[in-house]
Scaffold this motif. Structure first.
Motif, PDB file in Angstrom:
ATOM      1  N   GLU A  76      64.970  56.899  41.618  1.00  0.00           N
ATOM      2  CA  GLU A  76      63.753  57.357  40.945  1.00  0.00           C
ATOM      3  C   GLU A  76      63.111  56.207  40.172  1.00  0.00           C
ATOM      4  N   GLN A  77      63.947  55.375  39.564  1.00  0.00           N
ATOM      5  CA  GLN A  77      63.421  54.226  38.837  1.00  0.00           C
ATOM      6  C   GLN A  77      62.779  53.222  39.793  1.00  0.00           C
ATOM      7  N   LEU A  78      63.323  53.108  40.996  1.00  0.00           N
ATOM      8  CA  LEU A  78      62.723  52.228  42.001  1.00  0.00           C
ATOM      9  C   LEU A  78      61.331  52.730  42.381  1.00  0.00           C
ATOM     10  N   LEU A  79      61.198  54.035  42.584  1.00  0.00           N
ATOM     11  CA  LEU A  79      59.879  54.599  42.872  1.00  0.00           C
ATOM     12  C   LEU A  79      58.934  54.354  41.698  1.00  0.00           C
ATOM     13  N   ALA A  80      59.432  54.547  40.486  1.00  0.00           N
ATOM     14  CA  ALA A  80      58.606  54.320  39.298  1.00  0.00           C
ATOM     15  C   ALA A  80      58.212  52.852  39.197  1.00  0.00           C
ATOM     16  N   ALA A  81      59.123  51.936  39.532  1.00  0.00           N
ATOM     17  CA  ALA A  81      58.795  50.507  39.493  1.00  0.00           C
ATOM     18  C   ALA A  81      57.652  50.194  40.453  1.00  0.00           C
ATOM     19  N   LEU A  82      57.683  50.774  41.639  1.00  0.00           N
ATOM     20  CA  LEU A  82      56.584  50.573  42.582  1.00  0.00           C
ATOM     21  C   LEU A  82      55.288  51.138  42.012  1.00  0.00           C
ATOM     22  N   GLY A  83      55.340  52.351  41.494  1.00  0.00           N
ATOM     23  CA  GLY A  83      54.142  52.964  40.914  1.00  0.00           C
ATOM     24  C   GLY A  83      53.598  52.169  39.738  1.00  0.00           C
ATOM     25  N   ASN A  84      54.488  51.692  38.870  1.00  0.00           N
ATOM     26  CA  ASN A  84      54.051  50.887  37.728  1.00  0.00           C
ATOM     27  C   ASN A  84      53.422  49.578  38.192  1.00  0.00           C
ATOM     28  N   CYS A  85      54.004  48.956  39.195  1.00  0.00           N
ATOM     29  CA  CYS A  85      53.457  47.711  39.731  1.00  0.00           C
ATOM     30  C   CYS A  85      52.064  47.945  40.321  1.00  0.00           C
ATOM     31  N   LEU A  86      51.912  49.026  41.059  1.00  0.00           N
ATOM     32  CA  LEU A  86      50.608  49.345  41.631  1.00  0.00           C
ATOM     33  C   LEU A  86      49.587  49.628  40.526  1.00  0.00           C
ATOM     34  N   ALA A  87      49.992  50.343  39.479  1.00  0.00           N
ATOM     35  CA  ALA A  87      49.078  50.645  38.372  1.00  0.00           C
ATOM     36  C   ALA A  87      48.578  49.358  37.713  1.00  0.00           C
ATOM     37  N   VAL A  88      49.479  48.391  37.501  1.00  0.00           N
ATOM     38  CA  VAL A  88      49.078  47.091  36.961  1.00  0.00           C
ATOM     39  C   VAL A  88      48.081  46.433  37.909  1.00  0.00           C
ATOM     40  N   GLY A  89      48.374  46.506  39.193  1.00  0.00           N
ATOM     41  CA  GLY A  89      47.482  45.907  40.184  1.00  0.00           C
ATOM     42  C   GLY A  89      46.099  46.530  40.175  1.00  0.00           C
ATOM     43  N   TYR A  90      46.034  47.854  40.080  1.00  0.00           N
ATOM     44  CA  TYR A  90      44.727  48.510  40.036  1.00  0.00           C
ATOM     45  C   TYR A  90      43.970  48.116  38.773  1.00  0.00           C
ATOM     46  N   ALA A  91      44.653  48.095  37.627  1.00  0.00           N
ATOM     47  CA  ALA A  91      43.986  47.725  36.372  1.00  0.00           C
ATOM     48  C   ALA A  91      43.488  46.287  36.428  1.00  0.00           C
ATOM     49  N   ALA A  92      44.322  45.370  36.879  1.00  0.00           N
ATOM     50  CA  ALA A  92      43.943  43.952  36.917  1.00  0.00           C
ATOM     51  C   ALA A  92      42.812  43.707  37.905  1.00  0.00           C
ATOM     52  N   ASN A  93      42.967  44.215  39.121  1.00  0.00           N
ATOM     53  CA  ASN A  93      41.970  43.964  40.158  1.00  0.00           C
ATOM     54  C   ASN A  93      40.651  44.686  39.893  1.00  0.00           C
ATOM     55  N   ALA A  94      40.714  45.901  39.363  1.00  0.00           N
ATOM     56  CA  ALA A  94      39.479  46.612  39.024  1.00  0.00           C
ATOM     57  C   ALA A  94      38.745  45.861  37.917  1.00  0.00           C
ATOM     58  N   SER A  95      39.479  45.422  36.913  1.00  0.00           N
ATOM     59  CA  SER A  95      38.855  44.711  35.797  1.00  0.00           C
ATOM     60  C   SER A  95      38.223  43.407  36.271  1.00  0.00           C
ATOM     61  N   ALA A  96      38.909  42.676  37.127  1.00  0.00           N
ATOM     62  CA  ALA A  96      38.364  41.422  37.655  1.00  0.00           C
ATOM     63  C   ALA A  96      37.100  41.662  38.478  1.00  0.00           C
ATOM     64  N   ARG A  97      36.976  42.852  39.066  1.00  0.00           N
ATOM     65  CA  ARG A  97      35.804  43.184  39.884  1.00  0.00           C
ATOM     66  C   ARG A  97      34.716  43.905  39.081  1.00  0.00           C
ATOM     67  N   GLY A  98      34.958  44.110  37.790  1.00  0.00           N
ATOM     68  CA  GLY A  98      33.978  44.800  36.967  1.00  0.00           C
ATOM     69  C   GLY A  98      33.952  46.297  37.188  1.00  0.00           C
ATOM     70  N   ILE A  99      35.032  46.858  37.710  1.00  0.00           N
ATOM     71  CA  ILE A  99      35.117  48.301  37.984  1.00  0.00           C
ATOM     72  C   ILE A  99      35.791  48.994  36.808  1.00  0.00           C
ATOM     73  N   THR A 100      35.128  49.985  36.254  1.00  0.00           N
ATOM     74  CA  THR A 100      35.708  50.770  35.174  1.00  0.00           C
ATOM     75  C   THR A 100      36.558  51.892  35.768  1.00  0.00           C
ATOM     76  N   LEU A 101      37.784  51.981  35.300  1.00  0.00           N
ATOM     77  CA  LEU A 101      38.684  53.058  35.718  1.00  0.00           C
ATOM     78  C   LEU A 101      38.730  54.111  34.624  1.00  0.00           C
ATOM     79  N   HIS A 102      38.573  55.364  35.009  1.00  0.00           N
ATOM     80  CA  HIS A 102      38.690  56.457  34.049  1.00  0.00           C
ATOM     81  C   HIS A 102      40.086  57.064  34.096  1.00  0.00           C
ATOM     82  N   ASP A 103      40.699  57.031  35.278  1.00  0.00           N
ATOM     83  CA  ASP A 103      42.044  57.579  35.427  1.00  0.00           C
ATOM     84  C   ASP A 103      42.657  57.039  36.715  1.00  0.00           C
ATOM     85  N   VAL A 104      43.939  56.736  36.650  1.00  0.00           N
ATOM     86  CA  VAL A 104      44.697  56.345  37.837  1.00  0.00           C
ATOM     87  C   VAL A 104      46.019  57.093  37.786  1.00  0.00           C
ATOM     88  N   ARG A 105      46.347  57.773  38.865  1.00  0.00           N
ATOM     89  CA  ARG A 105      47.638  58.461  38.993  1.00  0.00           C
ATOM     90  C   ARG A 105      48.202  58.114  40.363  1.00  0.00           C
TER      91      ARG A 105
END
Length: 174
Positions: A76-105
């Motif tokens: 379960e922690q491995l799945l969470a690690a993947l999800g957490n890594c993806l969440a960081v990726g979405y936040a970083a890449n969206a911010s670099a592209r000027g995209i505002t995120l309201h929610d990510v799940r």
């Protein structure tokens, strides 16, 4: 008087990310990093991981697998690690592209056959598949979100680690 305001988008410090990217671009060795954790057995199926200066991350198995269900188990922690890594990726890449995120799940699930883990037959003890469904609420266009998604999946360290056969060395020492 000079301003010390930080440029942020999606709570991401864009100046810090840009400085890191610049440092890695101009110093090849700055991109080579090593991460570590120390895990201690706490009795029965419980253990705790120490990472940097953070409180221990505990692990246990569900009662149906012989544990006392006091914490998520390692898969379960491995799945969470993947999800957490993806969440960081979405936040970083969206911010670099000027995209505002309201929610990510990110909903994750993995299929695992316990036969090998329990020593009942030879085979693969790990996940046979992992699926992630990403839900993003944003004002971005569908095309922008697809480009964001492609960038994140192309650069996720945990995603790449799970998708590739990498050398794992486990040594017994004193």
């Amino acid at each position: 008087m000079t301003s010390t305001a930080t440029t942020t988008l999606n709570d991401v410090d864009l100046d810090a990310v840009a400085a890191l990217a610049d440092a890695v671009t101009h110093n090849e060795a700055a991109g080579d990093t090593t991460w570590s954790a120390t895990v201690t057995w706490d009795g029965a199926f419980r253990s705790s991981a120490r990472i940097r200066d953070f409180a221990p991350i505990t692990s246990d198995e569900p009662t149906g697998l012989g544990g006392s269900n006091t914490a998520p188990n390692p898969v379960e922690q491995l799945l969470a690690a993947l999800g957490n890594c993806l969440a960081v990726g979405y936040a970083a890449n969206a911010s670099a592209r000027g995209i505002t995120l309201h929610d990510v799940r990110i909903d994750l699930r993995g299929d695992l056959d316990l036969h090998t883990f329990l020593g009942l037959r030879p085979g693969h003890a790990g996940f046979s598949t992992i699926q992630a469904q990403v839900h993003i609420v944003s004002d971005a266009t569908d095309e922008q979100l697809q480009e964001l998604h492609s960038a994140v999946t192309a650069t996720s360290p945990v995603g790449h680690t799970l998708a590739a056969a990498i050398p794992v060395t486990i040594e017994l020492t004193d």
